[in-house]
Design a protein around this motif. Structure first.
Motif, mmCIF file in Angstrom:
data_model
loop_
_atom_site.group_PDB
_atom_site.id
_atom_site.type_symbol
_atom_site.label_atom_id
_atom_site.label_comp_id
_atom_site.label_asym_id
_atom_site.label_seq_id
_atom_site.Cartn_x
_atom_site.Cartn_y
_atom_site.Cartn_z
ATOM 1 N N GLN A 1 0.734 -1.072 0.015
ATOM 2 C CA GLN A 1 0.223 -0.305 -0.174
ATOM 3 C C GLN A 1 0.699 1.414 0.071
ATOM 4 O O GLN A 1 1.082 1.467 1.510
ATOM 5 N N PRO A 2 1.240 1.870 -1.248
ATOM 6 C CA PRO A 2 2.404 3.145 -1.043
ATOM 7 C C PRO A 2 1.596 4.078 -0.788
ATOM 8 O O PRO A 2 2.280 4.826 -1.438
ATOM 9 N N ASP A 3 0.052 4.509 -1.927
ATOM 10 C CA ASP A 3 -0.398 5.728 -1.212
ATOM 11 C C ASP A 3 -0.848 5.508 0.135
ATOM 12 O O ASP A 3 -1.165 5.126 0.739
ATOM 13 N N GLY A 4 -1.852 6.890 0.295
ATOM 14 C CA GLY A 4 -2.377 7.448 1.723
ATOM 15 C C GLY A 4 -1.470 7.571 2.427
ATOM 16 O O GLY A 4 -0.248 7.829 2.442
ATOM 17 N N ASP A 5 -2.081 8.244 4.086
ATOM 18 C CA ASP A 5 -2.092 8.703 5.059
ATOM 19 C C ASP A 5 -0.612 8.291 5.810
ATOM 20 O O ASP A 5 0.873 8.518 6.255
ATOM 21 N N SER A 6 -0.595 6.833 5.492
ATOM 22 C CA SER A 6 0.100 5.742 6.002
ATOM 23 C C SER A 6 0.732 4.609 5.444
ATOM 24 O O SER A 6 0.194 3.451 4.881
ATOM 25 N N PRO A 7 1.620 5.039 4.183
ATOM 26 C CA PRO A 7 2.203 4.104 3.613
ATOM 27 C C PRO A 7 3.247 2.728 3.729
ATOM 28 O O PRO A 7 3.591 3.357 4.799
ATOM 29 N N PHE A 8 3.021 1.189 3.172
ATOM 30 C CA PHE A 8 3.691 0.306 4.316
ATOM 31 C C PHE A 8 3.764 -1.123 3.025
ATOM 32 O O PHE A 8 3.050 -0.403 1.929
ATOM 33 N N THR A 9 4.562 -1.612 3.353
ATOM 34 C CA THR A 9 4.750 -2.620 2.013
ATOM 35 C C THR A 9 5.221 -3.642 3.089
ATOM 36 O O THR A 9 6.037 -3.779 3.579
ATOM 37 N N ILE A 10 5.146 -5.088 3.155
ATOM 38 C CA ILE A 10 4.697 -6.469 3.808
ATOM 39 C C ILE A 10 5.249 -7.392 3.077
ATOM 40 O O ILE A 10 4.938 -7.854 2.268
ATOM 41 N N LYS B 1 4.037 4.879 -9.724
ATOM 42 C CA LYS B 1 2.873 4.335 -9.491
ATOM 43 C C LYS B 1 3.176 2.864 -9.552
ATOM 44 O O LYS B 1 3.983 1.949 -9.962
ATOM 45 N N SER B 2 2.431 2.631 -8.268
ATOM 46 C CA SER B 2 2.610 0.553 -8.360
ATOM 47 C C SER B 2 1.948 -0.021 -7.469
ATOM 48 O O SER B 2 0.640 0.407 -7.258
ATOM 49 N N VAL C 1 11.706 6.862 -11.122
ATOM 50 C CA VAL C 1 11.372 5.781 -11.273
ATOM 51 C C VAL C 1 10.598 5.894 -9.767
ATOM 52 O O VAL C 1 8.830 5.558 -9.768
ATOM 53 N N THR C 2 10.625 5.678 -8.958
ATOM 54 C CA THR C 2 10.003 5.303 -6.808
ATOM 55 C C THR C 2 8.911 6.920 -6.582
ATOM 56 O O THR C 2 8.256 6.712 -5.746
ATOM 57 N N GLY C 3 9.556 7.764 -7.091
ATOM 58 C CA GLY C 3 9.137 9.138 -6.446
ATOM 59 C C GLY C 3 10.001 9.432 -5.177
ATOM 60 O O GLY C 3 9.354 10.669 -4.221
#
Length: 379
Positions: free
Chosen positions: A113-122, A248-249, A364-366
């Motif tokens: 979840q790269p967007d929003g107030d609390s982006p994260f990835t697991i 975007k991803s 690329v990633t921003g």
């Protein structure tokens, strides 16, 4: 000139197994880009993922209720899976663990979840277990540093692609078709561009598994037996993600079987199973081609395809038809095994981290700046 060996480990969104690649890099006084341009692929292997583990991962990826205990168990089981995959590659290649500088272990993404107030990835897969079972320093957790710098944490392979293919006279787009499709756009004298275009094999794999029990549509045979449904294709192409600007991803948390079922239900018409498959293949091809076509600059641009989707002749045919002004080929024609491109990339990412060299591409990633990605787990 010294030579170092690294192993890249990748299990993608298709969940069809673990790819491993033993890669040699020359080290010396060159720049990071020059070093990246000379990897030598020494050995590869594909390690199967048990069906029970795949099923449990799918449950988590698609948002079914879970628990910390279940996440911990999956993390542990994947750690052993990745370690076993590395050890099998070592045995196959006849290489001692002591000869390998480090393992680059991507881990299994279960939510991004790269967007929003609390982006994260697991990503799951305990790197401590990989170190303990292989005896090799392991680099993992590649995405979160980029996200901490405001980036998407994905895609990470364009920086690697730039080193491999950037010395071209015309535009080159490297297309990886895994579960999700992503592109790296390499234009002479310009910054690299890269992002996820949308679904790759993910929806096609899910549909053929549901109706035929096959893990993938071999040769595109199921899709070839059907006819593209224009109404369904139009509705799929209206998905908002496709028109979002990059960077975007995306991933399985968006494109999944429940999402497809919702699209079918909204049409309120019965569509034969094989026609759905044919439409999904066209959806993948068209969503990719529309993005690639944005970069049709210069003479004879080329599209180099890697990943599992490159083995689908019908998908490759559709891409060539939709991109008639492009030279469409497999990365094998450029000297890189298309099935192990991503595993090679994570061997390179591990190498960059061990040497403290940058490995993300902020354009690329921003991300707000360059970073050497990954966490080192020493022996």
């Amino acid at each position: 000139m010294a030579r170092e060996l690294y192993i890249g480990v990748m299990s993608g969104t298709s969940l069809d197994g673990v790819d491993t690649a033993l890669v040699a890099f020359e080290t010396g006084n060159e720049t990071a880009a020059e070093q990246a341009s000379r990897p030598e692929l020494l050995a590869t292997d594909a390690f199967p993922m048990p069906d029970t583990l795949k099923s449990a991962l799918l449950d988590v990826c698609m948002g079914q209720a879970t628990s910390l205990k279940q996440i911990g168990l999956l993390d542990h089981q994947l750690g052993h899976l990745f370690a076993d995959a590395v050890n099998q590659l070592l045995e196959k290649a006849g290489i001692e663990a002591s000869a390998v500088t480090a393992v680059g272990n991507h881990g299994q993404t279960v939510f991004h979840q790269p967007d929003g107030d609390s982006p994260f990835t697991i990503q799951l897969g305990d790197a401590n277990i990989v170190v303990a079972k292989t005896g090799i320093t392991t680099v993992a957790d590649f995405r979160r540093k980029d996200m901490a710098l405001g980036g998407q944490g994905a895609p990470l392979v364009p920086a690697f692609h730039k080193g491999l293919f950037a010395q071209q006279e015309s535009t080159t787009v490297v297309l990886n078709i895994g579960g999700i499709a992503n592109i790296s756009v390499l234009r002479p004298g310009q910054p690299v561009i890269g992002y996820d275009t949308g679904p790759g094999n993910m929806l096609m794999d899910a549909w053929v598994y549901r109706h035929l029990g096959h893990k993938y549509d071999e040769g595109g045979a199921f899709a070839a037996s059907g006819t593209v449904n224009p109404q369904l294709l139009s509705q799929l192409m209206a998905d908002p993600y496709l028109s979002r600007p990059y960077p975007k991803s995306t991933g399985r948390e968006h494109y999944n079987l429940p999402w497809l079922e919702g699209q079918l239900a909204a049409l309120a018409q019965e569509i034969p199973e094989q026609d759905v498959q044919a439409t999904l293949l066209q959806f993948t091809a068209k969503s990719i081609a529309e993005q690639v076509a944005l970069f049709s600059h210069g003479q004879q641009p080329q599209l180099l395809v890697c990943g599992g989707g490159g083995n689908n002749p019908l998908l490759m045919q559709r891409l060539a038809e939709l991109l008639s002004d492009w030279s469409v080929a497999n990365t094998r024609d450029a000297g890189i095994d298309p099935d192990y491109m991503e595993a090679m990339a994570f061997a390179w990412l591990a190498r960059q981290r061990i040497h403290g060299l940058p490995s993300n591409a902020p354009e690329v990633t921003g991300a707000s700046g360059l970073a050497s990605l990954g966490v080192i787990y020493p022996v």
